[in-house]
Design a protein around this motif. Sequence first.
Motif, mmCIF file in Angstrom:
data_model
loop_
_atom_site.group_PDB
_atom_site.id
_atom_site.type_symbol
_atom_site.label_atom_id
_atom_site.label_comp_id
_atom_site.label_asym_id
_atom_site.label_seq_id
_atom_site.Cartn_x
_atom_site.Cartn_y
_atom_site.Cartn_z
ATOM 1 N N ALA A 189 -11.965 3.492 13.883
ATOM 2 C CA ALA A 189 -10.515 3.641 14.093
ATOM 3 C C ALA A 189 -9.736 3.007 12.939
ATOM 4 N N ALA A 190 -10.169 1.832 12.507
ATOM 5 C CA ALA A 190 -9.491 1.141 11.403
ATOM 6 C C ALA A 190 -9.573 1.963 10.124
ATOM 7 N N ALA A 191 -10.749 2.554 9.865
ATOM 8 C CA ALA A 191 -10.940 3.360 8.654
ATOM 9 C C ALA A 191 -10.056 4.604 8.671
ATOM 10 N N ALA A 192 -9.910 5.236 9.840
ATOM 11 C CA ALA A 192 -9.082 6.448 9.943
ATOM 12 C C ALA A 192 -7.623 6.151 9.638
ATOM 13 N N VAL A 193 -7.097 5.093 10.237
ATOM 14 C CA VAL A 193 -5.701 4.725 10.014
ATOM 15 C C VAL A 193 -5.488 4.327 8.557
ATOM 16 N N ALA A 194 -6.394 3.495 8.043
ATOM 17 C CA ALA A 194 -6.258 2.992 6.667
ATOM 18 C C ALA A 194 -6.331 4.127 5.648
ATOM 19 N N ARG A 195 -7.246 5.058 5.877
ATOM 20 C CA ARG A 195 -7.403 6.187 4.950
ATOM 21 C C ARG A 195 -6.137 7.043 4.926
ATOM 22 N N SER A 196 -5.576 7.320 6.106
ATOM 23 C CA SER A 196 -4.360 8.145 6.196
ATOM 24 C C SER A 196 -3.200 7.497 5.456
ATOM 25 N N ILE A 197 -2.999 6.194 5.697
ATOM 26 C CA ILE A 197 -1.895 5.474 5.047
ATOM 27 C C ILE A 197 -2.083 5.471 3.535
ATOM 28 N N SER A 198 -3.308 5.178 3.091
ATOM 29 C CA SER A 198 -3.605 5.088 1.660
ATOM 30 C C SER A 198 -3.374 6.421 0.955
ATOM 31 N N ILE A 199 -3.905 7.512 1.525
ATOM 32 C CA ILE A 199 -3.765 8.835 0.910
ATOM 33 C C ILE A 199 -2.298 9.256 0.867
ATOM 34 N N PHE A 200 -1.587 9.082 1.988
ATOM 35 C CA PHE A 200 -0.193 9.528 2.045
ATOM 36 C C PHE A 200 0.681 8.722 1.082
ATOM 37 N N ALA A 201 0.458 7.412 1.023
ATOM 38 C CA ALA A 201 1.277 6.554 0.163
ATOM 39 C C ALA A 201 1.086 6.877 -1.311
ATOM 40 N N MET A 202 -0.148 7.188 -1.718
ATOM 41 C CA MET A 202 -0.454 7.381 -3.134
ATOM 42 C C MET A 202 -0.494 8.847 -3.548
ATOM 43 N N TYR A 203 -0.208 9.772 -2.611
ATOM 44 C CA TYR A 203 -0.332 11.190 -2.924
ATOM 45 C C TYR A 203 0.573 11.649 -4.063
ATOM 46 N N PRO A 204 1.853 11.199 -4.125
ATOM 47 C CA PRO A 204 2.682 11.598 -5.271
ATOM 48 C C PRO A 204 2.061 11.187 -6.608
ATOM 49 N N MET A 205 1.460 9.978 -6.652
ATOM 50 C CA MET A 205 0.809 9.528 -7.880
ATOM 51 C C MET A 205 -0.383 10.417 -8.216
#
Length: 307
Positions: A29-45
């Motif tokens: 569960a922690a990995a799923a949430v963390a992955r989503s936040i990380s990808i979405f936050a850095m997607y413009p970059m």
Amino acid sequence: GNGLLFRGGAEGPLTQFVSALKEARRHLAAAAVARSISIFAMYPMDTLKTRSQIGQENIFRLGGLYNGVAGSLFGQVPYGVLTFGSYEMYKKSLLEKFSGAPQPLLIAIAAVLGDVTGSGWLCPSEVVKQKMQAGVYSSTGEAIRSIWQKKGIAGLYEGYLGGLARDVPFRVAQLTSYEVTKSLYLKMKRRRLEKRAARSGTRFDGTHLELSAIDSAACGAIAGTFSAAITCPLDRIKTLLQVDSATYGGSVIGCASKILREEGIGGLIQGIGPRVVYIAPSVVIFFIAYEQVQQRLAHRERNSRQD
């Protein structure tokens, strides 16, 4: 005792896997949430990096910075869950079964096994995504149907070994350096808290010694920067082959030879600055979110057991 993944007895493989999954549900569960936040936050970059790599003009235009984010999340989030969740399971089992072996070695093995586990999901989604990016197909459904009709399941796993050859070294470096940094940091934190307790005449019992958000950021930044730097040659080779494979020999060895011949050793680390700037923040975001979600779930589990 032996770890979950190494138990024998009457349990079948499926039962063992389900029990292992249940045991690691907090990590998953922690990995799923963390992955989503990380990808979405850095997607413009990531979009800016892609525009730059394929030579587009005006890479800083605001339109389309989140194009394709849904497809990326669909492939990458389950991949992240499988990779990091299974890594925790493998690590626990290996450390229990081979307690006398060097811990960093076991962590590296667990990292490789975790990446191989996740790659089974990632490869088909990457094949579909790349073909759509190239304009071969206009929809995911069309891509899957066409690939399946032409080549069957093998078509969805084209480039599987090449993907592992790129991703495994980064994963090993990232997870191993994070675990080692975290371990050293917690030792220093324990000593600091013990000294503080001694000065106040109390005793620090060491329970619930955890990383704070700032601690996680520091460890994640070190792990991300180190991993991005040492895998820079692989990343440049991958980028050149994706952009213009024919010019660069069509293989990793051919591409590396051309770079060394024409640019020297410095050519292998070209772009190390932008890579570190892109990778390090995404790793930091992931590990902060991962540690925080995991700890919150752990506290909730402890409270529910006490109730």
